[in-house]
Motif scaffolding. Structure first.
Motif, short mmCIF file in Angstrom:
data_model
loop_
_atom_site.label_atom_id
_atom_site.label_comp_id
_atom_site.label_asym_id
_atom_site.label_seq_id
_atom_site.Cartn_x
_atom_site.Cartn_y
_atom_site.Cartn_z
N ASP A 142 0.82 -1.21 0.00
CA ASP A 142 -0.15 0.11 -0.10
C ASP A 142 0.73 1.16 -0.12
OD1 ASP A 142 -1.95 -1.89 0.35
OD2 ASP A 142 -2.85 -1.08 1.96
N VAL A 157 2.47 1.92 -3.59
CA VAL A 157 1.20 2.51 -4.64
C VAL A 157 0.97 3.65 -3.92
CG1 VAL A 157 -1.09 2.15 -5.08
CG2 VAL A 157 0.20 -0.02 -4.65
N ARG A 158 1.03 4.17 -2.89
CA ARG A 158 0.91 5.66 -2.50
C ARG A 158 2.07 6.39 -2.97
NH1 ARG A 158 2.26 9.32 1.10
NH2 ARG A 158 3.93 7.90 1.77
N ARG A 203 1.51 6.87 -6.91
CA ARG A 203 0.41 7.54 -7.08
C ARG A 203 0.63 9.11 -6.62
NH1 ARG A 203 -2.09 11.15 -3.63
NH2 ARG A 203 -1.73 9.66 -2.04
N ARG A 204 1.45 9.41 -5.78
CA ARG A 204 1.81 10.91 -5.54
C ARG A 204 2.57 11.39 -6.59
NH1 ARG A 204 4.97 11.53 -0.30
NH2 ARG A 204 6.56 10.31 -1.40
N ASP A 254 -0.06 12.07 -9.15
CA ASP A 254 -0.98 13.14 -9.07
C ASP A 254 -0.08 14.55 -9.28
OD1 ASP A 254 -2.98 11.90 -8.14
OD2 ASP A 254 -2.70 12.06 -6.10
N LEU A 256 2.16 2.32 -11.67
CA LEU A 256 1.24 1.74 -11.13
C LEU A 256 0.71 0.40 -11.65
CD1 LEU A 256 -0.96 4.85 -9.91
CD2 LEU A 256 0.05 2.99 -8.23
N VAL A 283 -4.45 -0.65 -6.29
CA VAL A 283 -3.92 0.15 -7.51
C VAL A 283 -5.05 0.68 -8.43
CG1 VAL A 283 -2.75 0.13 -9.66
CG2 VAL A 283 -1.75 -1.05 -7.78
N ASP A 319 -8.10 1.69 -7.08
CA ASP A 319 -8.50 2.84 -6.58
C ASP A 319 -7.75 4.20 -6.65
OD1 ASP A 319 -10.45 1.52 -5.44
OD2 ASP A 319 -9.63 0.83 -3.49
N ARG A 320 -6.27 3.91 -6.77
CA ARG A 320 -5.40 4.83 -6.77
C ARG A 320 -5.55 5.52 -8.20
NH1 ARG A 320 -4.33 7.25 -2.02
NH2 ARG A 320 -3.44 5.46 -0.49
N GLY A 354 -8.50 7.83 -8.60
CA GLY A 354 -8.45 9.14 -8.27
C GLY A 354 -7.71 9.95 -9.18
#
Length: 469
Positions: A170, A173-174, A177-178, A181, A296, A317, A319-320, A323
């Motif tokens: 997790d 993945v975070r 994802r950052r 973003d 990802l 993944v 979910d990210r 977003g």
């Protein structure tokens, strides 16, 4: 020039050498400064604070030697833990994700703190003589070395805690994802941007008469300095077409830059245009919108492999991705054409599209998870949620296409009828969400949406009839 700088900065920040090198320089300067302070400290009879080191030169040398050997041992442990963490990450999440671990500022600071303390203690140790009287011992410098050693102990604890979190799926993945973003945030909001698809007004004899320029470098296109390229085209009153984009692999000798009208000096044109293209051995996120998406997706694909079989990571993944893609629906992608100051089109280029972003995000996950109903259902639910953020029919058509592909994958590879029924229900919800978003857009058109233009295409042509399972 800014894109070239951003590419260099990305390479520097994802390396383990920049922050430690800076801290080593700081440690060297600190050691010299503290020795200068000790040189003017005062006489032997001057009263010192209780926390300032005291003792003979031999005592100071023994202390510094002990601290130095201990810090080297801790540094060796930290580097060993780093190598082990990188190995585990490469095996579990893919070797290309190592850049995420290298870019971790906490790891760089901890390793740099060890290196700085080692350099500091070495410089101070060589200035301390074993037979020196107490008055000639650099007590302040030795005290600072002791404080740095204590900081290293605390840094080691923080480092171990960070590494323990760093290899959790997790958390990986975070972090990826950052980065995604950040890429989406750099896109212009829809209300401030030009339409994604500019009409093509290339000269009719462009393909016949355009001069094809040989690209001078081999590797992945990391960035293109479009501003300088537009200025070059304006100076030469030329039109350029770039048959590549950031992230594509080019080979030395590819003719993927077309210049109209021909300059008559292809070699010089090649050298000048080559200065505007930055290429390297790896892809970078500087202008490549699909870079972080692919990272990802790689995590999800590996999680769905038979050797790992971890669909829960795949759903995280998704979910990210949902977003980031939801935010991307409200952003404007780079335009296909670039104009000079007078408004004349100077560059036609390949760019990312909403369909391309969705393809990069969902294709491989659907293909790898076609036998996992939970993954397909989660994918369809993500499509339904993304539809709520859409503004263009182009976006909704791409989402409906992926919904149909997910249902087809379930019909082909899922053996349990009840599971196929659940997938069908999720598919219907996704289609209804897209149709509802289309109706909302037609009633309340947003700037730049196809519903606000007479030439916009209708979404009602895309969905196919839904049959009962």
């Amino acid at each position: 020039m800014s894109n070239r700088f951003l590419t260099l900065w990305d390479n520097a920040r994802t390396g383990l050498w920049l922050v430690p090198s800076v801290l080593i320089v700081i440690g060297t300067g600190l050691a010299i400064a503290m020795l200068q302070v000790d040189a003017g400290y005062g006489s032997e009879d001057q009263v010192r604070a209780w926390w300032i080191n005291s003792g003979s030169g031999e005592d100071a040398r023994n202390l510094l030697s002990t601290l130095l050997s201990s810090i080297i041992t801790m540094a060796s442990m930290a580097f060993s833990v780093t190598v082990v963490a990188l190995t585990l990450a490469a095996n579990s999440y893919g070797s290309r994700l190592i850049r995420i671990f290298r870019a971790d500022l906490r790891t760089q600071v901890v390793l740099g703190t060890f290196a700085m303390t080692i350099v500091y203690c070495l410089i101070v140790l060589r200035s301390v003589h074993g037979d020196a009287p107490t008055a000639e011992v650099p007590h302040v410098s030795v005290t600072v070395g002791t404080v740095l050693a204590l900081i290293c102990v605390l840094a080691l604890l923080v480092f171990i805690q960070g590494v323990a979190r760093l290899i959790v799926a997790d958390e990986v993945v975070r972090r990826v994802r950052r980065e995604l973003d950040d890429t989406v945030t750099n896109l212009a909001p829809r209300c401030e941007a030009t339409p994604e698809h500019s009409p093509s007004d290339l000269p009719e004899d462009f393909d016949e008469k355009a001069e094809r320029i040989v690209l001078p470098y081999e590797g992945y296109v990391q960035a293109v300095d479009y501003d300088e390229m537009v200025a070059w085209a304006e100076r030469h009153d030329a039109i350029l077409r770039l048959d590549f984009r950031a992230g594509d692999f080019i080979v030395n000798g590819d003719r993927r830059v077309l210049v109209y009208p021909p300059t008559g000096r292809p070699q010089k044109t090649r050298e000048e245009i080559g200065e505007f293209i930055v290429s390297g051995d790896e892809r970078t996120p500087t202008q490549d919108l699909e870079f972080a998406i692919r990272h990802l997706v790689e995590i999800a694909v590996r999680a769905l492999s038979p050797g790992i079989n971890d669909p829960f990571t795949a759903t995280v993944v998704i979910d990210r991705l949902r977003g980031a893609l939801s935010r991307a629906m409200g952003r404007s992608l780079p335009p296909e054409t670039l104009r000079d100051g007078s408004g004349r089109v100077r560059i036609y280029r390949q760019v990312s599209t909403y369909e391309g972003l969705l393809d990069a995000a969902f294709h491989q996950i659907r293909q790898s998870g076609s036998t996992h109903p939970a993954v397909l259902i989660h994918l369809l639910e993500a499509i339904a949620r993304i539809a709520e953020h859409t503004h263009l029919d182009e976006q909704r058509r791409a989402l409906m296409r992926h919904a149909r592909l997910a249902r087809a994958a379930a019909e082909r590879d899922v053996g349990e009828p009840e599971d196929r029924h659940d997938v069908e229900l999720s598919y219907r919800r996704a289609i209804r969400a897209c149709e509802s978003a289309a109706r909302t857009a037609s009633e309340h058109p947003s700037p730049g949406s196809s519903a606000s233009h007479p030439s916009g295409t209708s979404l009602s042509q895309s969905p196919e009839p839904i049959s009962n399972p």
